[in-house]
Design an enzyme around this catalytic site. Sequence first.
Site, short mmCIF file in Angstrom:
data_model
loop_
_atom_site.label_atom_id
_atom_site.label_comp_id
_atom_site.label_asym_id
_atom_site.label_seq_id
_atom_site.Cartn_x
_atom_site.Cartn_y
_atom_site.Cartn_z
N MET A 125 -35.66 -40.47 -19.72
CA MET A 125 -35.46 -41.81 -19.16
C MET A 125 -34.07 -41.95 -18.56
SD MET A 125 -37.35 -44.36 -18.61
CE MET A 125 -38.65 -44.91 -19.71
N LYS A 181 -21.63 -50.91 -59.34
CA LYS A 181 -22.06 -49.99 -60.39
C LYS A 181 -22.00 -50.62 -61.79
CE LYS A 181 -21.81 -45.15 -61.70
NZ LYS A 181 -21.11 -43.86 -61.55
N GLU A 221 -29.71 -41.12 -44.63
CA GLU A 221 -30.08 -42.49 -44.98
C GLU A 221 -30.75 -43.25 -43.83
OE1 GLU A 221 -27.21 -41.07 -45.72
OE2 GLU A 221 -26.76 -41.38 -47.84
N PHE A 270 -12.95 -45.10 -53.60
CA PHE A 270 -13.72 -43.99 -53.05
C PHE A 270 -15.14 -44.45 -52.73
CE2 PHE A 270 -16.57 -40.29 -53.81
CZ PHE A 270 -16.21 -39.58 -52.67
N GLN A 271 -15.61 -44.11 -51.56
CA GLN A 271 -16.93 -44.51 -51.06
C GLN A 271 -17.15 -46.01 -51.12
OE1 GLN A 271 -20.01 -41.90 -52.78
NE2 GLN A 271 -19.67 -40.52 -51.04
#
Lengths: 589, 170
Positions: free
Chosen positions: A486, A167, A55, A117-118
């Site tokens: 760096m 949802k 993502e 969940f999630q």
Amino acid sequence: MKPEESATTGADLLVKALIDEEVEVVFGYPGGAVLPIYDSLFKQNRLRHILVRHEQAAVHAAEGYARSTGKVGVVLVTSGPGATNAVTGLTDALMDSVPIICLTGQVPTHLIGNDAFQEADTTGITRPCTKHNYLVKAVGDLARTVHEAFYVARSGRPGPVVIDLPKDVLMNKHDYTAPKKPVQHKSYRPQVKPELKKVEEAIELIGSAKRPVFYAGGGIVNAGPKASKLLTQFVHMTGYPITNTLMGLGTFPASDKQFLGMLGMHGTYEANLAMYHCDVMINIGARFDDRITGKLTEFSPKSKKIHVDIDPSSINKNVRVDLPIVGDAGHVLEDMIRVWKARQPKVDHKALKAWWAEIDKWRSRNCLAYKQDKETIKPQYALERLYHHIKNRDHYITTEVGQHQMWAAQFLKFEQPNRWMTSGGLGTMGYGFPSAMGVQIAHPDALVIDVAGEASIMMNIQELSTVAQYRLPVKIFILNNQYMGMVRQWQELLHGGRYSESYMESLPDFVKLAEAFGAVGLRCHDPAKLDDTIKQMIDIKKPVVVDVLVDKAENCFPMIPSGAAHYDMLLGPDDRAAKPVSEEGMVLV
Amino acid sequence: MSAPQTTSSHTISVLVDNEPGILARVVGLFSGRGYNIESLTVAETDAKENLSRITIVTAGTPMVIEQIKAQLDRLVPVHKVRDLTVEGPHIERELALVKVKGTGDKRVEALRLADVFRAKVIDAKTDSFVFEVTGTSDKVRTFVGLMEGLGLVELGRTGIVAMSRGGEAL
């Protein structure tokens, strides 16, 4: 609500709203909470979905898409880990003012707060890393919220906006409402047009300058290509020198003789000294970032400062200015040019000539010089050769973060805006490759190159799978010095050469890695063969990973050590013993 | 150019949309950017327009105060930001509930001082009072200070609400 037949589900309604906002591409990754949206996407063919492999990459791809087109980039991720993975990209977009809409799935409203969940508190987590965010609690609010979100993301100082979508909201039915134009937000109304009186004062100040310098940044890019043209026109009218920030590269043609190069920590000697010694500074669309100012108390002490910014909170944040002008850079430049033409200020040409003579003296130090030998490729040389081969082609450059990024900013020349995509504010390693994918989606026929380091590229290397799937001919040009360059450079300069954890042990064979993903891998370590390798890379119409083995010990100069003033630049390796970094400076990053 | 470094206290009124998360936005802004909150008061003030008024007392150098106002104004659901401290005369009030426990002389003295401060008795038992005192923060602080020696056991304060003098509205 009207009868069932005419109503659509939240997910269908969302897709409709995106199409009405002229969205063409969505970068995303599916999951349980966003299944209704993916079902709606499946049933239509107006919106194209690009499936990324992580993502974070979806957001960076949307950033590349947005920065190279001026449009809003759209991201679609699921709830919980989908949303938390997007956080780095959102923060990156916030710091660099990139317009992004990030749609996140959420558990159904009745489960919110139950540690489902999630589930993650997405609006809570993203509140400090977005320009604004929304949790849509009823399907009736959905279309309006989407339209408002696009308005917020693209207007004023652009930025990322999250819309969190439970949802059940996606599955409930409601009628669609089309966007109202022009949008009138009840509280958010950025000031686009400047106060004319201030512009007139500015012209007076600019016209009377003896040692002026323009300092232009990413605000010009965000004001659209026209703003860059106006900037160029105005700078030419005045005959004054101009420097660009990292984010502003391309807003003024790099080949122009009035251009001093980039300023700041790894900027040119002439740009930084011009900033230090100027008597009038004209900042348009830049924000006095600490990488630019160095030591604040010694930042351009003798100048009157004009600051043009669309965001009032950027004004007087780090540096107190004499003449702030709030407005869109394009509008302000338009007014400046008009007032300048009307008033015809008497420029002190004698003083200006002396100022240019001084600048030319600084220029003659040739601060970007390096020594290329026959044995190993210097990273600067690799970029100079790269530029030689791409300069007459339609090309876009993205970078990761580190030494290679600074060298790219120094050695690649940008003649127009929207051609240079880099993570400036947040400094996100792993930005460049997914960003290049987004650019390539927007410009399928252009040459898109991610200038990378071997450490940064590992951070989103999984996207090789995405470029393979969509046959995106992105080129990854790795300057491989086997160190987090760096970090190594700072350890050398500030920590007694103790290279703690900065060596890249167990690197993959990048050629084989590319092949494993169906891309082409090339390697080059011989300076004599570099040109051929670059030509080959350009000619192959597939994704290519080029592993350029460069000098491991090369440092990025010039450098203003943190906490030092502009006149305290290190110009090269021999310079540094004379100027040890103060303890105060070591605390800064 | 260096700005004056003296820190001063400012009372800022903010008119916002009364929506979920707005307080978190404002408070998050202060904590995220390292600004002080000395007092914070918030409640809905316009049910029809769905607006809330937040009154914040904060301290900082002039440059920091300017930043705080610009940052607040930048939040999307914020309608208006007014610095009452610099925009002409204004009035500030705070309310406190002060519970004092004790008998005998101390109890009598507490009641006498409450009268001086025009604090109201809003609960009384044979060995305790709850006073309601309103006024400037300074007055409330002074009253509470006096009660400390007279059996103060519990204290609740609202934080400041403030408004400009005269007929002009926010």
